[in-house]
Design an enzyme around this catalytic site. Structure first.
Site, short mmCIF file in Angstrom:
data_model
loop_
_atom_site.label_atom_id
_atom_site.label_comp_id
_atom_site.label_asym_id
_atom_site.label_seq_id
_atom_site.Cartn_x
_atom_site.Cartn_y
_atom_site.Cartn_z
N ASP A 131 0.88 -1.15 0.00
CA ASP A 131 0.00 0.00 0.00
C ASP A 131 0.93 1.21 0.00
O ASP A 131 2.10 1.09 0.34
CB ASP A 131 -0.87 -0.05 1.26
N SER A 148 -6.17 25.80 12.30
CA SER A 148 -6.88 24.67 11.70
C SER A 148 -6.35 23.35 12.26
O SER A 148 -5.20 23.25 12.70
CB SER A 148 -6.67 24.70 10.19
#
Lengths: 822, 63
Positions: free
Chosen positions: A510, A547
């Site tokens: 992956d 954020s």
């Protein structure tokens, strides 16, 4: 990459502007955050500095909130319904709690937890096992509450979870096996000495009184050995017969009982042919084999409950506007539950109040946290990574939850496996039937001429052809290989994985979090127009500080003199805020262009994510964000290729970044934008073409893919579920052991072959000798055990080998200092 | 040789004691963890700081 170095406690880079430190042994050690500072200070003030000297891995970075003062989540564990699963009351005062401790990854962690908990008043005993990640605490419930114990563990930076008491089953099995082994061992030693006396007596003349006396004593000792130590074989044989099949236990039980009865009969008749020594020896050596087998099996037990671990044990339910802490299991459809930032969702449901971002990466593989507002669905196990609390209405609980469904999928994928095991059983069954027939034939052949010899020869056949060495050949090598792999940093969670790993031809990786680190960094700054790149970065950093988006993490390490205020988040767009009277935006080109009313900038067509910074006059700069490739990835892949393996990437990510990673690592086969189903299909295609496929991944979304692979290897830093479904787990956050693992697996397979060959040879040679009546049963038992010893010793060389012929790359300095120095 | 009528039962009694001791040790969890204790030797008391007053100091120098 950072001149400030890494955190003394957790080893992570210290963000710029962070100047915390801890004074340990008169030296100031830098730490990266308040959490690490608090934990390090606690460890030091408790006088447990030794932890830092012995540890082989950096400590986990404490999660936010884990070490916070004030009211916390642990109190809820003092409530009766919540305790049911993991707490056991031993008597009025003493209780036993079984906990799973997250991030406890080396013996030093276990030591630290053990020593700091032992100092608490009321703690009677505790066992912390770093291999299984479990802690068993015995404490006086009148003096200390279980919540205090859990809090104490949490303060050290490890998150405790209540665990079901299933470990005790394995422990009980192990204890019983040890006892049976001891009885058989002691009995064997005694009976053998008597047998030697009788044996010499037979040649040199022995008074029948002494002979009968020794035989009687042997009988006395053998009886408990047979009944107690031999019990598992009778049990197994009975189970086999009831199921109308013939397993290995049948000839064993038959041999034991026949030899015992014949001995008793002959002893009563005053004859010489007494086989008590053979009986005890036989049982002892068989038990040794069984014990090794059991040890291997226990190692393979991996907590299947890690899936449930994703769900927080407690939930905050809103009852008539008031928050009540309840066990997650107590939730019912329709309940309103609050989830604060940093908390995990305890059940599937629909948001009814608030808006925040949720990390579902463990369930869906979506790496970016998703915004969830009123009316959106949240799933159990996802984590609120945003800044805001939400409330949701429970819609599905227990088995209906998405998480449970994934679990069932996994089980089904795994259920397709044991065909190989069945085949092995069938072959052993045939072998056993053949042995029984041969024994009967031998008996029939000798009976007319010499009934005593007939019995002896038949017993010798039963004993000598016990597929003991055959049975030990594989497990002993596998245990040794498994042990060796664990030392290298690769944990074998399923016993057949090692065998398969040796045969692997393809390794599919992956990308995100496996070949790459999963931590986003700023790769390049492209100023637009006359903007100063440094200033652009500072402005962007000031905005991003407000954020919690993963992209913002890339900026957090930067310093900025600016202070942004009135920062607002536009979901799917970016951030807008004011810096010194200047209105700025950072985010997608379209979002930024809206502010100035200009055309959105065109992003370069390449492998990375980009964000744009702009003000009311137009875009100022672009930032390229990059998820960096693991430093050891290239080396590992090169080594895999040297071992003759094909390497591929199958990623769910966009094509460009996947292609870039593949190019940098020299991988020609790669596929991007794949769903788990696509990945599974790719693996199936490879398998149809005759390949044996190993998959290396990290998320739960990979779990079905991992289960479909011949061998699945999960990153240890990956999610808990992937660890349980995977056949192998990388213990450290490094790919390196993958290549070493293949090498060791191949050596293990070679040892298995040698062992099987030896065991077979032994049986082929010994069987005719036994059938001809030359072998006394005790010789058969001895021969059988010697052949087993050869097999085990041969296997042990796998584990013992200290030098690492194939790994020339230097190890982590930290593991060198502790691992090898002692 | 009559002595063996005494010695062997004595030996059996010793075996009984050995088995009892082993059962006790198993029941007491002495064999449950064969790896962890190896580390505890390396880690124990001599790793404690010599003076108790040498406390960790918190030095946040953030302005």
């Amino acid at each position: 990459m950072n001149e400030l170095g890494s955190c003394f406690h957790c080893g992570e880079p210290i963000p710029r502007g962070e100047r915390r430190s801890v004074l340990i042994n008169g030296e100031e050690k830098p730490v990266c955050c308040a959490g690490c500072e608090a934990v390090a200070t606690l460890i030091h003030s408790a006088g447990l500095d030794g932890y830092y000297r012995i540890r082989t891995m950096p400590a986990p970075r404490p999660e936010d909130g884990l070490i916070a003062e004030g009211p916390d989540e642990w109190d809820v564990f003092d409530r009766e319904p919540v305790q049911k699963g993991f707490l056991r009351r031993l008597d009025a005062e003493v209780s036993e709690a079984n906990l799973l401790v997250q991030n406890m990854n080396c013996p030093a962690c276990a030591w630290l937890i053990e020593h700091s908990l032992r100092r608490l008043d009321g703690v009677e005993d505790l066992q912390v096992n770093p291999a299984s990640g479990r802690a068993l605490l015995r404490f006086r419930s009148d003096r200390i509450a279980v919540s205090q114990l859990m809090r104490a563990i949490a303060r050290l930076g490890y998150r405790p979870y209540p665990a079901a008491n299933f470990k005790s089953a394995a422990q009980e099995e192990r204890r019983t096996a040890l006892k049976r082994l001891a009885v058989a061992g002691f009995g064997m030693m005694q009976v053998s000495t008597y047998a030697v006396s009788v044996w010499f007596g037979a040649f040199q003349g022995i008074d029948p009184v002494y002979r009968d006396y020794l035989n009687a004593i042997s009988w006395l000792v053998t009886t408990p050995v047979m009944l107690y130590s031999g019990f598992p074989f009778f049990q197994g044989a009975l189970r086999d017969l009831k199921a109308r099949r013939v397993g290995m236990d049948v000839p064993i039980a038959l041999g034991i009982v026949l030899a015992y009865l014949a001995s008793v009969w002959n002893a009563l008749q005053g004859l010489d042919r007494v086989y008590f020594d053979s009986v005890t020896m036989f049982i002892f050596f068989l038990l040794v084999g069984r014990y090794i087998e059991m040890a291997a099996r226990h190692k393979a037990i991996h907590s299947t409950e890690a899936l449930a671990q994703l769900i927080p044990p407690i939930a905050r339910r809103i009852d008539n506007g008031e928050e009540v802490r309840v066990a997650a299991a107590e939730l019912a459809v329709g309940d309103i539950v609050a989830v604060a930032p940093g908390e995990a969702v305890p059940a599937d449901g629909e948001v009814v109040w608030g808006e925040s971002r949720f990390d579902e990466s463990m369930l869906t593989g979506e790496s970016r946290p998703l915004r969830r507002g009123v009316g959106d669905a949240v799933i159990a196990g996802s984590v609120n990574t945003g800044d805001h609390p939400i409330r949701f209405r429970v819609e599905r609980t227990g088995d209906d939850m998405v998480l449970s469904t994934i679990g069932r999928l996994l089980e089904r994928a795994q259920a397709q496996r044991p065909r190989l095991a069945h085949a092995a059983d069938r072959i052993a069954g045939h072998f056993v039937v053949a042995v029984l027939f041969i024994a009967a034939a031998v008996y029939a052949y000798w009976w007319p001429s010499d009934p005593q010899l007939a019995l002896q020869a038949a017993l010798a056949v039963l004993v000598v052809s016990c597929p003991c060495a055959l049975g030990l050949a594989t497990p002993s090598a596998l245990v040794a290989g498994t042990d060796r792999l664990a030392k290298e940093g690769l944990l074998v969670a399923r016993s057949d994985a090692l065998e398969t790993l040796a045969k692997v031809t393809h390794v599919v990786f992956d990308k995100t979090g496996t070949l790459t680190t999963g931590a986003v960094t700023i790769d390049r700054i492209v100023p637009l127009g006359s903007t100063d790149p440094v200033q652009a970065l500072q402005l962007a950093t000031a905005l991003e500080r407000h954020s919690a988006h993963p992209i913002a993490h890339a900026f957090v390490q930067q310093e900025t003199p600016y202070q942004a205020d009135r920062v607002e988040t536009r979901a799917g767009g970016g951030l807008e805020g004011w810096i010194g009277g200047r209105r700025l935006r950072i985010g997608t080109p379209v979002f930024v262009a809206e502010l100035s009313g200009t055309e959105p900038v065109a992003l370069p067509e390449d492998q990375a994510s980009w964000v744009v910074l702009g003000d009311e006059s137009g875009p100022l700069a672009m930032f390229r964000l990059f998820d960096d490739i693991r430093p050891e990835a290239e080396q590992t892949l090169a080594r895999l290729r040297r071992l003759g393996l094909q390497v591929e990437i199958a990623s769910g990510d966009r094509l460009e970044p996947v292609a870039a990673v593949a190019k940098r690592l020299g991988i020609t086969q790669y596929a991007a934008a794949m769903t788990p189903a696509d990945k599974l299909e790719r693996i199936k295609a490879l398998q149809r073409a005759g390949a044996v496929v190993a998959v290396v991944g990290d998320g739960i979304n990979d779990a079905p893919v991992l289960a479909g692979a011949d061998v699945s290897i999960a990153m240890g830093s990956g999610t808990a579920l992937a660890q349980t479904s995977a056949a192998m787990v990388l213990l450290s956050d490094s790919l390196r052991p993958v290549a070493g693992g293949v090498d060791i697996a191949r050596r293990t397979a070679r040892v298995v072959r040698q062992n099987l060959g030896w065991a077979l040879l032994y049986n082929v040679l010994a069987l005719p000798l036994a059938a001809s009546g030359w072998l006394h049963p005790w010789m058969a038992a001895l021969g059988m055990s010697l052949s087993s010893v050869v097999v085990v010793v041969n296997a042990m060389q796998l584990a013992r080998k200290r030098s690492r012929p194939h790994s020339t790359e230097p190890d982590d300095a930290r593991s060198l200092t502790t691992g090898e120095a002692f | 040789m009559e002595i063996i009528f005494v010695m062997i039962p004595l030996g059996l009694a010793l075996m009984g004691v050995a088995i009892w001791a082993f059962f006790w040790a198993v029941g007491n969890g002495q064999f449950d963890d064969l790896e962890g204790p190896a580390y505890s030797v390396l880690l124990d008391d001599d790793d404690q700081p010599k003076q108790k007053d040498e406390r960790a100091e918190q030095k946040p120098r953030n302005d």
